[in-house]
Write an enzyme that holds these catalytic residues in place. Structure first.
Site, PDB file in Angstrom:
ATOM      1  N   ASN A   9      19.636  16.293  28.991  1.00 15.74           N
ATOM      2  CA  ASN A   9      19.028  15.905  30.269  1.00 15.74           C
ATOM      3  C   ASN A   9      20.044  14.991  30.949  1.00 15.74           C
ATOM      4  OD1 ASN A   9      17.519  14.929  32.392  1.00 15.74           O
ATOM      5  ND2 ASN A   9      16.228  13.600  31.117  1.00 15.74           N
ATOM      6  N   TRP A  10      20.744  15.568  31.907  1.00 24.65           N
ATOM      7  CA  TRP A  10      21.850  14.820  32.522  1.00 24.65           C
ATOM      8  C   TRP A  10      21.372  13.720  33.466  1.00 24.65           C
ATOM      9  CZ3 TRP A  10      26.233  18.796  34.137  1.00 24.65           C
ATOM     10  CH2 TRP A  10      26.904  19.199  32.975  1.00 24.65           C
ATOM     11  N   LYS A  11      20.122  13.786  33.894  1.00 27.24           N
ATOM     12  CA  LYS A  11      19.601  12.803  34.868  1.00 27.24           C
ATOM     13  C   LYS A  11      20.479  12.831  36.130  1.00 27.24           C
ATOM     14  CE  LYS A  11      17.716  10.370  30.968  1.00 27.24           C
ATOM     15  NZ  LYS A  11      17.233   9.142  30.375  1.00 27.24           N
ATOM     16  N   HIS A  95       9.123  13.785  33.096  1.00 28.13           N
ATOM     17  CA  HIS A  95       9.943  12.779  32.416  1.00 28.13           C
ATOM     18  C   HIS A  95       9.442  11.373  32.764  1.00 28.13           C
ATOM     19  CE1 HIS A  95      13.370  10.332  31.297  1.00 28.13           C
ATOM     20  NE2 HIS A  95      13.689  11.313  30.474  1.00 28.13           N
ATOM     21  N   GLU A  97      10.923   8.788  33.532  1.00 31.05           N
ATOM     22  CA  GLU A  97      11.551   8.177  34.719  1.00 31.05           C
ATOM     23  C   GLU A  97      10.885   8.678  35.999  1.00 31.05           C
ATOM     24  OE1 GLU A  97      15.555   9.215  33.641  1.00 31.05           O
ATOM     25  OE2 GLU A  97      15.411   7.815  31.969  1.00 31.05           O
ATOM     26  N   GLU A 167       8.880  11.484  23.935  1.00 27.33           N
ATOM     27  CA  GLU A 167       9.899  10.506  24.286  1.00 27.33           C
ATOM     28  C   GLU A 167       9.272   9.117  24.437  1.00 27.33           C
ATOM     29  OE1 GLU A 167      13.573  12.548  26.045  1.00 27.33           O
ATOM     30  OE2 GLU A 167      12.303  11.933  27.691  1.00 27.33           O
ATOM     31  N   GLY A 173      17.235   5.564  26.745  1.00 27.13           N
ATOM     32  CA  GLY A 173      18.366   4.898  27.368  1.00 27.13           C
ATOM     33  C   GLY A 173      18.556   3.463  26.919  1.00 27.13           C
ATOM     34  N   SER A 213      17.320   8.131  22.926  1.00 26.47           N
ATOM     35  CA  SER A 213      18.525   7.661  22.230  1.00 26.47           C
ATOM     36  C   SER A 213      18.881   8.497  21.002  1.00 26.47           C
ATOM     37  CB  SER A 213      18.397   6.182  21.862  1.00 26.47           C
ATOM     38  OG  SER A 213      18.227   5.386  23.036  1.00 26.47           O
ATOM     39  N   GLY A 234      19.609  12.400  26.564  1.00 25.64           N
ATOM     40  CA  GLY A 234      20.164  11.886  27.808  1.00 25.64           C
ATOM     41  C   GLY A 234      21.623  11.514  27.641  1.00 25.64           C
ATOM     42  N   GLY A 235      21.862  10.239  27.379  1.00 24.44           N
ATOM     43  CA  GLY A 235      23.224   9.700  27.328  1.00 24.44           C
ATOM     44  C   GLY A 235      24.198  10.532  26.516  1.00 24.44           C
TER      45      GLY A 235
HETATM   46  P1  PGA Z   1      18.502   8.986  26.216  1.00 27.62           P
HETATM   47  O1  PGA Z   1      17.536   9.760  27.224  1.00 27.62           O
HETATM   48  O2  PGA Z   1      18.954   9.987  25.187  1.00 27.62           O
HETATM   49  O3  PGA Z   1      19.627   8.481  27.055  1.00 27.62           O
HETATM   50  O4  PGA Z   1      17.686   7.886  25.604  1.00 27.62           O
HETATM   51  C1  PGA Z   1      16.620  10.691  26.734  1.00 27.62           C
HETATM   52  C2  PGA Z   1      15.800  11.238  27.870  1.00 27.62           C
HETATM   53  O5  PGA Z   1      15.414  10.466  28.750  1.00 27.62           O
HETATM   54  O6  PGA Z   1      15.532  12.449  27.943  1.00 27.62           O
END
Ligand code: PGA
Length: 251
Positions: A9-11, A95, A97, A167, A173, A213, A234-235
């Site tokens: 998930n590149w955001k 998500h 966010e 999640e 993050g 994470s 994500g990251g």
């Molecule tokens: P993260 O993000 O791996 O950077 O914690 C995961 C996500 O929000 O899908």
């Protein structure tokens, strides 16, 4: 058996040119690693570059959101039909966010999930508790509620186009990862909620990812858990070597 899905998930990261370079570099690194689906969910503007670069590879492309109406006066939104025509297979829905910053509710998450699945996309539906909710003892209640709300109106047959991502909001993050046992437990609550609605046999077939994470160092342990059928990353999905290591851990 359930399908394992490793999805980045590149955001709000990467331009179209960076997308092309990333996938061109990644493709040979993950070639032949076919024991899981490999997906990159990218910003809408990057989709054409991503689809083009992923042609002929084992990488599938996803979007990060979808609107619930087919068309109309919804400035800034993108419909499921548009995503399908652009060559997208997956879409992230709900998500945390989007729930936190963009007013997503359980109702809109449900509507977006229905729109995605009815258009033939696979929805990666995100659920997860905040630290406060966990500390108050509401994790199971909340995960079951969010899961059932998101899947309202989804038929048994349509569940094959559903992936649920557990999640925990406190692990996204932050560098803080749920322990493998916490991930397994949370994913188990999601599966139990699906079982309560659709039956245990059906619940056993649904892919439930862990996200928060996940990285090259902890993926193998998290993925070893019986209820963890993949990851939403994500990251660590922004670096080809880290993402490849997670795909390898799933293989
Ligand atoms: P993260 O993000 O791996 O950077 O914690 C995961 C996500 O929000 O899908």
């Amino acid at each position: 058996m359930r399908k394992t899905v490793i999805a980045g998930n590149w955001k709000m990261n990467m331009t179209p040119a960076e997308t092309k370079a990333f996938i061109t570099e990644l493709a040979p690194m993950v070639a032949g690693l076919d024991k899981c689906d490999i997906v990159l969910c990218v910003p809408a503007i990057d989709i054409p570059a991503a689809v083009e670069a992923a042609k002929g590879t084992n990488i599938k492309i996803g979007a990060e959101n979808v609107h619930f109406k087919e068309s109309g006066a919804y400035t800034g939104e993108i419909s499921a039909k548009m995503l399908v025509e652009a060559g997208v297979d997956y879409v992230v829905v709900g998500h945390s966010e989007r729930r936190q910053y963009f007013g997503e509710t359980d109702q809109t998450v449900n509507l977006r999930t229905l729109a995605a699945v009815n258009a033939g996309l696979t929805a990666i539906v995100c659920v997860g508790e905040t630290l406060e909710q966990r500390n108050l003892g509401y994790t199971e209640t909340l995960l079951k509620y969010q899961t059932k709300m998101a899947l309202t109106g989804i038929t048994k047959d349509q569940l094959k186009n559903i992936v649920v991502a557990y999640e925990p909001v406190w692990a996204i993050g932050t560098g803080v990862t749920a322990t493998a046992d916490q991930a397994d437990e949370g994913n188990g609550f999601v599966r139990a909620a699906i079982a309560e609605v659709y039956g245990a046999d059906v619940a056993e077939t649904v892919t439930v990812q862990y996200g928060g994470s996940m990285n090259d160092g902890n993926a193998a342990e998290l993925l070893s858990k019986v209820n963890v059928d993949g990851g939403l990353i994500g990251g660590a999905s922004l670096k080809t070597d880290k993402f490849t290591a997670i795909v390898k851990a799933a293989n």
